[in-house]
Motif scaffolding. Sequence first.
Motif, PDB file in Angstrom:
ATOM      1  N   LEU A  56      -7.677 -10.194  29.787  1.00 18.47           N
ATOM      2  CA  LEU A  56      -8.905 -10.911  30.123  1.00 18.47           C
ATOM      3  C   LEU A  56      -8.586 -12.190  30.902  1.00 18.47           C
ATOM      4  N   LEU A  57      -7.586 -12.929  30.426  1.00 15.96           N
ATOM      5  CA  LEU A  57      -7.194 -14.153  31.130  1.00 15.96           C
ATOM      6  C   LEU A  57      -6.685 -13.823  32.538  1.00 15.96           C
ATOM      7  N   ILE A  58      -5.947 -12.726  32.660  1.00 19.44           N
ATOM      8  CA  ILE A  58      -5.424 -12.348  33.987  1.00 19.44           C
ATOM      9  C   ILE A  58      -6.569 -12.020  34.946  1.00 19.44           C
ATOM     10  N   VAL A  59      -7.546 -11.229  34.480  1.00 22.08           N
ATOM     11  CA  VAL A  59      -8.624 -10.870  35.416  1.00 22.08           C
ATOM     12  C   VAL A  59      -9.519 -12.072  35.741  1.00 22.08           C
ATOM     13  N   ILE A  60      -9.661 -12.999  34.766  1.00 15.85           N
ATOM     14  CA  ILE A  60     -10.426 -14.225  35.074  1.00 15.85           C
ATOM     15  C   ILE A  60      -9.696 -15.021  36.158  1.00 15.85           C
ATOM     16  N   TRP A  61      -8.386 -15.103  36.040  1.00 14.30           N
ATOM     17  CA  TRP A  61      -7.599 -15.823  37.055  1.00 14.30           C
ATOM     18  C   TRP A  61      -7.740 -15.144  38.422  1.00 14.30           C
ATOM     19  N   ILE A  62      -7.668 -13.792  38.440  1.00 12.15           N
ATOM     20  CA  ILE A  62      -7.804 -13.066  39.714  1.00 12.15           C
ATOM     21  C   ILE A  62      -9.183 -13.331  40.324  1.00 12.15           C
ATOM     22  N   PHE A  63     -10.226 -13.294  39.463  1.00 11.45           N
ATOM     23  CA  PHE A  63     -11.570 -13.565  39.963  1.00 11.45           C
ATOM     24  C   PHE A  63     -11.645 -14.977  40.548  1.00 11.45           C
ATOM     25  N   TRP A  64     -11.085 -15.944  39.817  1.00  8.80           N
ATOM     26  CA  TRP A  64     -11.180 -17.325  40.248  1.00  8.80           C
ATOM     27  C   TRP A  64     -10.475 -17.529  41.589  1.00  8.80           C
ATOM     28  N   GLU A  65      -9.264 -17.025  41.696  1.00 10.33           N
ATOM     29  CA  GLU A  65      -8.506 -17.158  42.948  1.00 10.33           C
ATOM     30  C   GLU A  65      -9.235 -16.455  44.094  1.00 10.33           C
ATOM     31  N   GLY A  66      -9.741 -15.260  43.834  1.00 12.48           N
ATOM     32  CA  GLY A  66     -10.439 -14.478  44.861  1.00 12.48           C
ATOM     33  C   GLY A  66     -11.719 -15.164  45.298  1.00 12.48           C
ATOM     34  N   PHE A  67     -12.471 -15.684  44.314  1.00  8.49           N
ATOM     35  CA  PHE A  67     -13.746 -16.328  44.628  1.00  8.49           C
ATOM     36  C   PHE A  67     -13.526 -17.619  45.424  1.00  8.49           C
ATOM     37  N   ALA A  68     -12.516 -18.390  45.005  1.00 10.30           N
ATOM     38  CA  ALA A  68     -12.213 -19.634  45.726  1.00 10.30           C
ATOM     39  C   ALA A  68     -11.801 -19.315  47.166  1.00 10.30           C
ATOM     40  N   GLY A  69     -10.979 -18.278  47.328  1.00  9.82           N
ATOM     41  CA  GLY A  69     -10.554 -17.871  48.673  1.00  9.82           C
ATOM     42  C   GLY A  69     -11.730 -17.370  49.498  1.00  9.82           C
ATOM     43  N   PHE A  70     -12.625 -16.617  48.854  1.00  2.00           N
ATOM     44  CA  PHE A  70     -13.813 -16.095  49.536  1.00  2.00           C
ATOM     45  C   PHE A  70     -14.681 -17.247  50.048  1.00  2.00           C
ATOM     46  N   LEU A  71     -14.906 -18.246  49.162  1.00  6.11           N
ATOM     47  CA  LEU A  71     -15.723 -19.396  49.573  1.00  6.11           C
ATOM     48  C   LEU A  71     -15.066 -20.128  50.746  1.00  6.11           C
ATOM     49  N   ASP A  72     -13.761 -20.253  50.670  1.00  3.52           N
ATOM     50  CA  ASP A  72     -13.018 -20.927  51.731  1.00  3.52           C
ATOM     51  C   ASP A  72     -13.199 -20.199  53.071  1.00  3.52           C
ATOM     52  N   LEU A  73     -13.097 -18.866  53.038  1.00  3.45           N
ATOM     53  CA  LEU A  73     -13.239 -18.076  54.267  1.00  3.45           C
ATOM     54  C   LEU A  73     -14.677 -18.055  54.775  1.00  3.45           C
ATOM     55  N   GLN A  74     -15.633 -18.324  53.867  1.00  2.46           N
ATOM     56  CA  GLN A  74     -17.051 -18.313  54.249  1.00  2.46           C
ATOM     57  C   GLN A  74     -17.496 -19.632  54.846  1.00  2.46           C
ATOM     58  N   THR A  75     -16.697 -20.683  54.667  1.00  2.00           N
ATOM     59  CA  THR A  75     -17.162 -22.035  54.984  1.00  2.00           C
ATOM     60  C   THR A  75     -16.332 -22.649  56.105  1.00  2.00           C
TER      61      THR A  75
END
Length: 316
Positions: A76-95
């Motif tokens: 669970l902690l691993i997938v939360i970390w993957i989500f967080w890293e992915g989401f932060a990267g997604f926002l970065d690429l969107q902005t």
Amino acid sequence: MDAGPGFWLPRQGSTSAAKVDFLFRAVTNISIFFFVLITVVLFYFVWKYRARPGHTAQPSADHNQKLEITWTVIPLLIVIWIFWEGFAGFLDLQTPPINAYEVQVLGQKWKWLFTYPNGVVDDNLHVPPDEPVRLVMTSQDVIHSLYMPEFRIKRDALPGRYEREWFQATAPGEYQIFCAEYCGTSHSGMIAKVIVHRSRPEFEAWLAEAGNFLDKLPPEKLWEGGQKLYNQRGCKQCHSVDGASGIGPSFKGIWGHQQPLTGGGSALVEENYVRESIVNPQAKIVAGYEPVMPTYQGRLKDKEITAIIAYLKTLE
Ligand code: CUA
């Protein structure tokens, strides 16, 4: 992490490439780790508890709370970390950064066109290094997708709306652009280059020179500039140069001849007729064609129209 091309991934050409690759590798390696772990344990248990002569079945074990909590909480902690890293990267690429250099991108069957702030239109994407570049993308016909593998970005160009995409190139050089959305016959040929210049002044110099390429041509070569404009500015999509009938009449062999018009009469193809057909296309419609051409008033300079006329004269 190396920036050169690897076996698995192309070279890293943008500031976001390393982040994308890190997460991609992390997810891949985590998947491989658990795949191997679970498979090895599975086969070990299959072997250890196999049915064999003289072996009597034991009552199956009850649950093990510590073990179950561990194998629930850690993943669970691993997938939360993957989500967080992915989401932060997604926002970065969107902005796109607010100070980004802006280039307009037009997708069309089957070519990319890049328009710069000074009005230069080019087949390739020229950019300065180490500066954020924002692309404002749209399509003239169907859905295309601008894909730059070395920059790790891909985004659809859609007709009737604008999409944004941004990157910051980290090293001068040439990088590949593909169309990544099947768009018809020449989809695979819809390729271009990103040319990252060595410095901002070098980029500016290219831009200034590209802005007056017609002025550099001697009069007898003006038709070559017209040919380039024909290919780039959308004439080609409707007017062939080999006599084939398209959305509009072919340009082949019309110079100096009469064109029959809708509603009767005819028009001589000479300078003023061509100019009128470009800036006010609805004025005279060639018989058998629809009045669908948009005006190029303000989109083509006088000098550009002169070059197109020079090109038409060569198509005998
Ligand atoms: Cu454009 Cu595929």
